[in-house]
Design an enzyme around this catalytic site. Structure first.
Site, PDB file in Angstrom:
ATOM      1  N   SER A 260       0.767  -1.075   0.010  1.00  0.00           N
ATOM      2  CA  SER A 260      -0.045  -0.041   0.096  1.00  0.00           C
ATOM      3  C   SER A 260       1.052   1.181  -0.013  1.00  0.00           C
ATOM      4  O   SER A 260       2.110   1.188   0.115  1.00  0.00           O
ATOM      5  CB  SER A 260      -0.853  -0.049   1.270  1.00  0.00           C
ATOM      6  OG  SER A 260      -0.078   0.238   2.533  1.00  0.00           O
ATOM      7  N   LYS A 261       0.217   2.487  -0.274  1.00  0.00           N
ATOM      8  CA  LYS A 261       1.099   3.455  -0.163  1.00  0.00           C
ATOM      9  C   LYS A 261       1.684   3.822   1.046  1.00  0.00           C
ATOM     10  O   LYS A 261       2.783   4.359   1.203  1.00  0.00           O
ATOM     11  CB  LYS A 261      -0.142   5.011  -0.298  1.00  0.00           C
ATOM     12  CG  LYS A 261       0.704   6.204  -0.718  1.00  0.00           C
ATOM     13  CD  LYS A 261      -0.346   7.262  -0.947  1.00  0.00           C
ATOM     14  CE  LYS A 261       0.054   8.395  -0.205  1.00  0.00           C
ATOM     15  NZ  LYS A 261       0.350   8.479   1.151  1.00  0.00           N
ATOM     16  N   ARG A 262       0.737   3.410   2.088  1.00  0.00           N
ATOM     17  CA  ARG A 262       1.530   3.355   3.540  1.00  0.00           C
ATOM     18  C   ARG A 262       2.795   2.882   3.781  1.00  0.00           C
ATOM     19  O   ARG A 262       3.383   3.234   4.402  1.00  0.00           O
ATOM     20  CB  ARG A 262       0.290   3.117   4.485  1.00  0.00           C
ATOM     21  CG  ARG A 262       0.017   4.276   5.389  1.00  0.00           C
ATOM     22  CD  ARG A 262      -1.099   3.981   6.466  1.00  0.00           C
ATOM     23  NE  ARG A 262      -2.272   3.688   5.658  1.00  0.00           N
ATOM     24  CZ  ARG A 262      -3.185   2.517   5.763  1.00  0.00           C
ATOM     25  NH1 ARG A 262      -2.509   1.453   6.724  1.00  0.00           N
ATOM     26  NH2 ARG A 262      -4.283   2.248   5.294  1.00  0.00           N
ATOM     27  N   TYR A 272       3.841   5.641  -5.829  1.00  0.00           N
ATOM     28  CA  TYR A 272       3.225   6.153  -7.041  1.00  0.00           C
ATOM     29  C   TYR A 272       4.227   6.152  -8.218  1.00  0.00           C
ATOM     30  O   TYR A 272       5.274   6.407  -8.098  1.00  0.00           O
ATOM     31  CB  TYR A 272       2.747   7.472  -6.712  1.00  0.00           C
ATOM     32  CG  TYR A 272       1.569   7.523  -5.784  1.00  0.00           C
ATOM     33  CD1 TYR A 272       0.742   6.427  -5.504  1.00  0.00           C
ATOM     34  CD2 TYR A 272       1.005   8.631  -5.337  1.00  0.00           C
ATOM     35  CE1 TYR A 272      -0.513   6.439  -4.681  1.00  0.00           C
ATOM     36  CE2 TYR A 272       0.049   8.857  -4.196  1.00  0.00           C
ATOM     37  CZ  TYR A 272      -0.693   7.390  -4.245  1.00  0.00           C
ATOM     38  OH  TYR A 272      -1.837   7.532  -3.374  1.00  0.00           O
TER      39      TYR A 272
END
Ligand code: GLU
Length: 502
Positions: A260-262, A272
């Site tokens: 995940s982005k986290r 991204y």
């Protein structure tokens, strides 16, 4: 006749584009190009609550940066447009109506408050087979009441009526035979109170309308597949159903769950493709591009997350990927994301690229640091000297700055303890021997001869010379640096450093 290959990347414009999303786009692209097909970008923006301005343009720009631009898109148009679902709103209701008429869908009048109450009262409440009889919908209310509610424009949604005790089976080109028990799937909303379709209805309607032949999407959509398959059947389109291809997940570096982005924020790497600034909060999330990845390397590393060509080859150009791509070689297992490996790909791409190709990237990297370089021919030579030492494009600045700006500080600790007046005399003499036009080997020969004349081993003098020119203990061959700097600049640096070392 074989169906013409038409594939779509169908992101929702809800924020930055995760690398998993780019990989989905890439695999769609590769498959389309391999089969002389069409790659479509369709923007799935029916969920107005999650719509983020700027996200669509950002997605388009990411695809362009990767070199995987679509053939049909909201920007380019095409024969199957519009390509934004919000602009296709009027086309969906007929299908919801058709499903209601055939008994495969129903109106549900439960208010958000009623649903909230229910969720509070019943742990893990889902609207479906086990619960729909207790709710306010066209299955439980009398026909006249339903008509009256509709006549009064009472807010309502349309839900799919999942059949009881059925097994929805299909073949996924990666996962093989897959089946789902309909008793475990809830009655998803198809048409919302605002008249907008949900993803489930829109995706099926548009995949058919756009004559999609293969649905490449992330494995997280697999649980939605039975709903979509039933919709294809209930709408009478079973014969036209595309092939399903659910791509393996991209996993956290330790393999524990989806990346995940986290995770990126936590572990200090980008998730991204490009920098993304959240328009609401102004928060910036860094992307691979701005961190200094070459698009070719990014595409290459994404392709290898879950695919290989059956050999040990790891480096591929986009053209080679198109040539070699096959669904059979996509693995079922999730692919762990390893940022060190990602950097390795970039390093290899930098190392294997001609200086001319790297030139614009390197100029940009310097420009970001406020240094504008215009001596292209010389910069190309510098690039050639240092590219093996760079993992990320900004490394060119750290590795190459001294070619353009003389060092302001020296690693004195590395030279001063062994610095002597005799060494200073040697360098005074050597500076006089440096002439433009001499090649590295000649400068080295002179260096060695002079060292011998001064009773030094050349090895004792190499490090001081490097620190004089570079400032620190790094860089390519020191005689190559001398040639590149030219006689005037080299001797200037030597004299300045002698003064600083003494
Ligand atoms: N709109 C979905 C997404 O945001 C697309 C899923 C699909 O490809 O069916 O990923």
């Amino acid at each position: 006749m074989e169906k013409k290959v038409r594939v779509r990347f169908a992101p929702s414009p809800t924020g930055g584009l995760h690398l998993g999303g780019v990989r989905t786009a890439l695999f769609n692209y590769l498959f389309a190009k391999k089969h002389n097909g069409t790659f479509i970008l369709r923007v799935e923006d029916t969920d107005q609550t999650r719509f983020v301005p700027g996200a669509e343009a950002y997605i388009v720009s990411c695809l362009e940066w990767c070199g995987i631009s679509p053939d049909e898109s909201p920007v380019l148009g095409g024969a199957f447009g519009p390509y934004r679902q919000s602009e296709r709103k009027s086309t969906y209701k007929q299908y919801a109506d058709q499903l209601i008429s055939s008994g495969h869908a129903y109106y549900a009048f439960d208010t958000p408050e009623e649903l909230e109450e229910k969720r509070k009262a019943v742990p893990n409440f889902t609207y479906g087979l086990a619960t729909r009889a207790e709710m306010r919908n066209s299955l439980t209310l009398a026909e006249e009441e339903v008509q009256a509610l509709l006549a009064k424009n009472t807010p309502h949604v349309v839900r799919i009526k999942m059949p009881a005790d059925e097994l929805v089976s299909f073949t996924d080109l990666i996962r093989g035979h897959v089946s789902f028990d309909t008793n475990l799937v809830d009655d998803k909303v198809l048409l919302k109170a605002d008249g907008m379709p949900t993803y489930h209805l829109a995706v099926v309607a548009d995949d058919r309308a756009m004559e999609i032949s293969h649905i490449f999407r992330g494995e997280e959509w697999l649980p939605s597949a039975p709903i979509h398959i039933l919709l294809w059947r209930y709408l009478g389109w079973a014969d036209e159903m595309p092939q399903w291809v659910h791509l393996p997940l991209i996993l956290k570096p330790d393999g524990n769950g989806k990346l995940s982005k986290r995770d990126g924020d936590r572990l200090g790497f980008p998730v991204y493709a490009q920098n993304w600034t959240d328009p609401k909060t102004g928060d910036l999330t860094r992307g691979f591009k701005e961190l200094g990845f070459m698009p070719e390397a990014f595409v290459n590393l994404l392709a290898m997350l879950g695919w290989n060509d059956g050999t040990d080859q790891e480096l591929f150009t986009l053209t080679e990927l198109v040539d070699k791509f096959s669904v059979e070689r996509i693995s079922k297992a999730g692919a762990k994301f390893d940022f060190e490996k990602a950097k390795w790909y970039n390093h290899e791409w930098i190392k294997n690229s001609a200086p001319k190709k790297l030139l614009p990237f390197v100029k940009q990297a310097f420009s970001v640091q406020g240094i504008e370089l215009d001596a292209d021919a010389r910069l190309e030579k510098v690039i050639d000297l240092i590219k093996d030492r760079c993992n990320l494009l900004p490394d060119f600045v750290a590795q190459g700055l001294y070619f353009f700006i003389a060092p302001k500080e020296y690693d004195l600790a590395a030279v001063q303890p062994k610095w002597t007046a005799e060494k200073a005399a040697f360098f005074e003499a050597y500076a006089m021997e440096i002439k433009d036009g001499l090649v590295g080997a000649e400068l080295e020969e002179k260096f060695k001869a002079l060292a011998a004349a001064h009773n030094f081993k050349p090895g004792e003098l190499m490090l001081p010379l490097r620190i004089m020119l570079v400032g620190g203990k790094f860089g390519p061959g020191v005689f190559d640096i001398l040639v590149n700097l030219g006689a005037e600049e080299s001797t200037k640096r030597i004299h300045k450093a002698i003064a600083a070392f003494n």
